[in-house]
Scaffold this motif. Structure first.
Motif, short mmCIF file in Angstrom:
data_model
loop_
_atom_site.label_atom_id
_atom_site.label_comp_id
_atom_site.label_asym_id
_atom_site.label_seq_id
_atom_site.Cartn_x
_atom_site.Cartn_y
_atom_site.Cartn_z
N VAL A 420 17.00 0.84 -30.75
CA VAL A 420 18.04 -0.34 -29.41
C VAL A 420 16.05 -0.90 -29.52
CG1 VAL A 420 17.33 0.31 -26.57
CG2 VAL A 420 18.96 1.37 -28.29
N ALA A 421 16.01 -0.50 -29.50
CA ALA A 421 14.24 -1.00 -29.13
C ALA A 421 13.90 -2.47 -30.73
CB ALA A 421 13.10 -0.64 -29.76
N ARG A 422 14.53 -2.34 -31.26
CA ARG A 422 14.59 -3.34 -32.41
C ARG A 422 15.38 -4.30 -32.20
NH1 ARG A 422 16.81 -2.37 -38.65
NH2 ARG A 422 16.56 -5.59 -39.53
N ALA A 423 16.92 -3.70 -31.68
CA ALA A 423 17.86 -5.07 -31.38
C ALA A 423 17.10 -5.42 -29.86
CB ALA A 423 18.99 -4.34 -30.81
N VAL A 424 16.51 -5.87 -28.95
CA VAL A 424 15.89 -5.75 -28.51
C VAL A 424 14.95 -6.79 -28.20
CG1 VAL A 424 14.30 -5.47 -25.99
CG2 VAL A 424 16.27 -4.15 -26.55
N ALA A 425 13.67 -6.65 -28.97
CA ALA A 425 13.01 -7.21 -29.63
C ALA A 425 13.57 -8.97 -30.55
CB ALA A 425 12.31 -5.92 -30.78
N ALA A 426 14.61 -8.21 -31.35
CA ALA A 426 15.39 -9.56 -32.54
C ALA A 426 15.71 -10.61 -31.29
CB ALA A 426 16.30 -8.59 -32.66
N ALA A 427 16.29 -10.33 -30.19
CA ALA A 427 16.78 -10.99 -29.19
C ALA A 427 16.09 -11.61 -28.20
CB ALA A 427 17.91 -10.44 -28.33
N GLY A 428 14.67 -11.80 -28.61
CA GLY A 428 13.34 -12.24 -28.18
C GLY A 428 12.81 -13.42 -28.64
N ALA A 429 13.65 -14.66 -27.91
CA ALA A 429 11.95 -15.44 -29.19
C ALA A 429 11.27 -15.34 -28.92
CB ALA A 429 12.63 -17.16 -27.94
N ASP A 431 9.27 -17.50 -27.24
CA ASP A 431 8.66 -17.84 -25.70
C ASP A 431 8.80 -17.25 -24.76
OD1 ASP A 431 10.63 -18.86 -26.24
OD2 ASP A 431 10.26 -20.93 -24.83
N ASP A 432 9.47 -16.17 -25.12
CA ASP A 432 9.94 -15.21 -24.17
C ASP A 432 9.15 -13.91 -24.03
OD1 ASP A 432 12.64 -16.35 -24.01
OD2 ASP A 432 13.28 -15.10 -25.48
N PRO A 456 9.66 -11.50 -29.16
CA PRO A 456 9.05 -11.68 -28.33
C PRO A 456 7.05 -12.06 -27.41
CG PRO A 456 10.23 -10.34 -26.91
CD PRO A 456 10.71 -10.20 -29.11
N ARG A 457 6.80 -12.20 -26.50
CA ARG A 457 5.30 -11.51 -25.91
C ARG A 457 5.61 -10.58 -25.90
NH1 ARG A 457 2.23 -13.06 -20.78
NH2 ARG A 457 0.96 -11.80 -21.23
N VAL A 458 4.89 -9.10 -25.70
CA VAL A 458 4.75 -7.85 -24.92
C VAL A 458 4.07 -7.44 -24.36
CG1 VAL A 458 5.16 -5.46 -25.80
CG2 VAL A 458 5.91 -7.15 -27.66
N LEU A 459 4.50 -7.71 -22.87
CA LEU A 459 3.60 -6.91 -21.58
C LEU A 459 4.08 -5.73 -21.41
CD1 LEU A 459 1.72 -7.74 -19.53
CD2 LEU A 459 3.67 -8.50 -17.98
N ALA A 460 2.74 -4.72 -21.25
CA ALA A 460 2.75 -3.20 -20.99
C ALA A 460 1.78 -3.01 -20.30
CB ALA A 460 2.64 -2.53 -22.13
N ASN A 461 1.89 -1.46 -19.33
CA ASN A 461 0.86 -1.25 -18.16
C ASN A 461 0.60 0.01 -18.94
OD1 ASN A 461 1.80 -2.89 -15.89
ND2 ASN A 461 3.33 -1.37 -15.27
N ARG A 462 -0.70 -0.40 -19.54
CA ARG A 462 -1.03 0.38 -20.29
C ARG A 462 -3.23 0.70 -20.06
NH1 ARG A 462 2.07 3.19 -22.31
NH2 ARG A 462 0.75 4.01 -23.75
N GLY A 463 -3.09 0.33 -18.90
CA GLY A 463 -4.10 0.58 -18.39
C GLY A 463 -4.09 2.29 -18.21
N LEU A 464 -3.20 2.54 -17.55
CA LEU A 464 -3.09 4.10 -17.84
C LEU A 464 -1.85 5.05 -17.97
CD1 LEU A 464 -4.63 4.60 -14.04
CD2 LEU A 464 -5.85 5.43 -16.12
N ALA A 465 -1.30 3.84 -18.61
CA ALA A 465 -0.35 4.45 -19.77
C ALA A 465 1.26 4.97 -19.22
CB ALA A 465 -0.50 4.62 -20.82
N GLY A 466 0.97 5.08 -17.19
CA GLY A 466 1.63 5.54 -16.31
C GLY A 466 3.11 4.91 -16.64
N ILE A 467 4.49 5.05 -15.66
CA ILE A 467 5.57 5.21 -15.93
C ILE A 467 5.12 4.33 -14.66
CG2 ILE A 467 6.47 6.71 -17.44
CD1 ILE A 467 7.75 8.32 -14.73
N ASP A 468 4.52 4.45 -13.55
CA ASP A 468 4.23 3.91 -12.06
C ASP A 468 5.31 2.25 -11.76
OD1 ASP A 468 3.05 6.62 -10.96
OD2 ASP A 468 2.33 6.06 -12.63
N GLY A 469 5.67 2.15 -11.43
CA GLY A 469 5.95 0.93 -10.77
C GLY A 469 6.80 -0.77 -12.26
#
Length: 625
Positions: A420-429, A431-432, A456-469
């Motif tokens: 699933v992760a590969r399919a999602v990553a492959a779908a992004g240009a 500049d997405d 695509p460019r990847v963004l993640a909340n890795r400051g504390l790696a929580g699932i919050d928000g």
């Protein structure tokens, strides 16, 4: 001060002190480049709410209203991280976003987002309304000790007394606001992050001239200039380390390190047997360094550096091959590595020299406490091209062998997390934008990076790696990046989605967002299957039941009715080919694509894939000499 902002200040001398100071504060925020403000409604914060509504009506800023403060905080995180830089005096700085709450528990609900912003350097401006000092400690309703509530997670905090009309109080407020904004964007320190102004207000809390109040003095009516209101000049804070403004910067582009120049640092270039570790927020310089020197690049999804000829595909698995890793003599670390235990083991080896590049005055990452050198920037000499070596060729062989195995395992024939992760990553240009949740999704994405182009460019909340928000963060990023007409998606697990499902709640008058949320639903927390509890859970039936209840936490929730209740489109996707089709189709508004996968075999499948990758790498190295 721009003349276009003047209408916001008209008539303020006739307003109650709380209203007067709130309007002046909002005026200054807009003047200083705060383009987005998130408001969670409340009574004590009414002066700020009226001021924000007026500023939004005048087009000075964009107002976002959310009923849940935790969602509001993470929405602000996403807005800041998805926006382009703030340019001041030829210097590029991160874009501050303000969050406004009422008093009491509303303030405490911001804490998860504040911690995330603290650890990732996001400039949140926390404006929390409070009761006046005489009501604190008296048992007054919705009153607690708010000043300093976020502790060391803020770069700056001030307990601002309730305005009472004394001469000079507005100028005092604007002075402390200027200090807070400078600290938020890291103008002097190079260390951006949250700041907190706890703003006490006394009644009356609403402007005069509105329905039910005396009609003879209306907000915005013609009045004489008030000498205590802001003058024509704003406070200019000169950054300690100016840098040239990046050219061609689009909203959301990675421009690390912001406000920090590549200085004339002269350091010996590490030897040939060096690898580059690019953690969260490392930026493109990590890839540039690897490309210039021919060093293997071990890049996390949210590093902003994953790509190029020297990216090691599936590096957490490749690092399990001793014949390759034992030869590493030096590691250069950029960003904050958070995902891989094999990387941390490498960084902790006593026979490996570790150099950390940490811009500004921010703390440097060294969880293994093994760093020998800490640099503010990559020395210019290290970025000069070097001839190709056998070291680069050997790691390239390992990467190619790993890529072949991972490609075959994630070709879509099986519906699992990595596929699933590969399919999602492959779908992004390129500049997405892809916002990825913690736990399994970000690790699944890390395995498939580099298989299908830049992605695509990847963004993640890795400051504390929580699932919050995470839902709210993705919505904020979508609102920001949508202005650049880019597509925003999010990849997250079911628990992450359910933890912040309230983030889907938006009022009908709120700004429109286009966002696809791909929810990998395995009815629980699959991440624990790959950790120590997962192994213990296989030892007996009793341990399995314990594992399921207190670690895997199955929930049995149905996502479709939840989405319907929030007015959000939901599609149940049956397999990876169907997911690819859904991702390719146009979408409008917020859409949830749910992919159900099994969890029972997650641990076994992960171990098999790791063994297959390591065997292929060993075979490739052996045949390559």
């Amino acid at each position: 001060m721009s003349a276009a902002l003047d209408p916001l200040l008209d008539g303020l001398d006739a307003q109650p002190p709380a209203v007067r100071s709130a309007f002046a504060l909002v005026h200054r925020l807009a003047l200083e480049g705060v383009a987005d403000v998130v408001l969670a409604p409340g009574s004590r914060s009414a002066p700020l709410a009226y001021a924000l509504a007026a500023a939004a009506d005048l087009g000075h800023l964009t107002l976002h209203v959310r009923v849940d403060e935790r969602a509001a905080g993470f929405l602000a995180v996403g807005l800041s991280r998805g926006a382009g830089p703030l340019v001041r005096g030829g210097v590029a700085l991160p874009r501050p976003v303000a969050v406004v709450t009422t008093s009491g528990t509303a303030v405490a609900n911001l804490h998860p987002a504040v911690l995330e912003a603290h650890h990732t350097g996001v400039p949140l401006v926390l404006l929390t309304a409070d009761r006046p000092h005489e009501l604190r400690g008296t048992g007054a309703n919705q009153t607690t000790h708010q000043a300093g509530i976020f502790g060391p997670a803020t770069r700056f905090a001030a307990d601002v007394p309730a305005p009472d009309g004394r001469p000079g109080e507005v100028r005092d407020l604007l002075a402390v606001t200027a200090r807070a904004l400078a600290e938020a964007v890291g103008a002097r320190s190079g260390h951006p992050g949250p700041v907190h102004l706890d703003l006490a207000y006394r009644e009356p809390l609403v402007p005069v001239g509105l329905p039910g109040t005396p009609p003879d003095v209306a907000l915005g009516g013609p009045t004489a200039p008030d000498p205590d209101l802001p003058g024509v000049r704003s406070v200019v804070v000169v950054p300690a380390a100016p840098a040239a403004v990046p050219t061609g910067v689009a909203p959301g582009d990675v421009t690390e390190p912001l406000g920090t120049p590549v200085g004339p640092i002269e350091m010996p270039v590490p030897g040939e047997r060096t690898v580059v570790v690019a953690g969260d927020g490392a930026g493109p310089v990590a890839r540039d360094l690897a490309e210039a020197r021919g060093w293997p690049l071990l890049a996390e999804p949210s590093s902003g550096a994953a790509g190029g000829r020297h990216l090691v595909v599936g590096h957490p698995l490749v690092l399990g091959v001793d014949a390759l890793v034992d030869d590493v003599e030096h590691v250069v670390v950029l960003g904050r590595p958070t995902l891989s235990r094999p990387v941390q083991r490498l960084l902790g080896r006593g026979d490996v020299a570790v150099t950390v590049v940490a811009p500004g005055s921010r703390p440097w990452p060294d969880a293994a406490r093994n760093a020998s050198t800490v640099l503010p920037v990559v020395p210019a000499g290290w970025l000069e091209p070097a001839p190709a070596t056998g070291w680069a060729e050997r790691w390239g062989t390992a990467s190619a062998a790993a890529a072949a195995v991972i490609k075959a395992a994630t070709d879509g024939a099986r519906t699992d997390g990595p596929s699933v992760a590969r399919a999602v990553a492959a779908a992004g240009a390129p500049d997405d934008l892809l916002v990825v949740g913690s736990s399994s999704p970000v690790r699944d994405l890390g395995l498939v990076l580099g298989l299908d182009g830049p992605g695509p460019r990847v963004l993640a909340n890795r400051g504390l790696a929580g699932i919050d928000g995470t839902v709210s963060t993705a919505l904020g990023a979508a609102l920001a990046t949508g202005r650049g007409h880019r597509r925003t998606r999010a990849l997250l697990g079911d628990l992450t989605f359910l933890h912040d499902v309230g983030g889907l709640l938006r009022g009908p008058d709120e700004p429109h967002a286009d966002l696809q949320l791909v929810v990998v639903n395995d009815d629980g927390g699959a991440i624990f299957a790959g950790l120590e509890p997962g192994a213990l859970g296989e030892s007996s039936e009793g341990e399995r039941r314990t594992f399921e209840r207190v670690f895997a936490t199955p929930h049995g929730a149905h996502l479709a009715p939840l989405c319907a209740g929030y007015g959000v489109d939901h599609q149940l996707v049956q397999d990876v080919p169907s997911l690819r089709h859904a991702l390719a189709a146009p979408s409008h508004g917020v859409q949830v694509l749910e992919v159900r996968i099994g969890r029972a075999d997650r641990r076994r499948e992960g171990l098999v894939l790791a063994d297959d990758v390591r065997a292929a790498v060993r075979a490739g190295l052996s045949s390559g000499g």
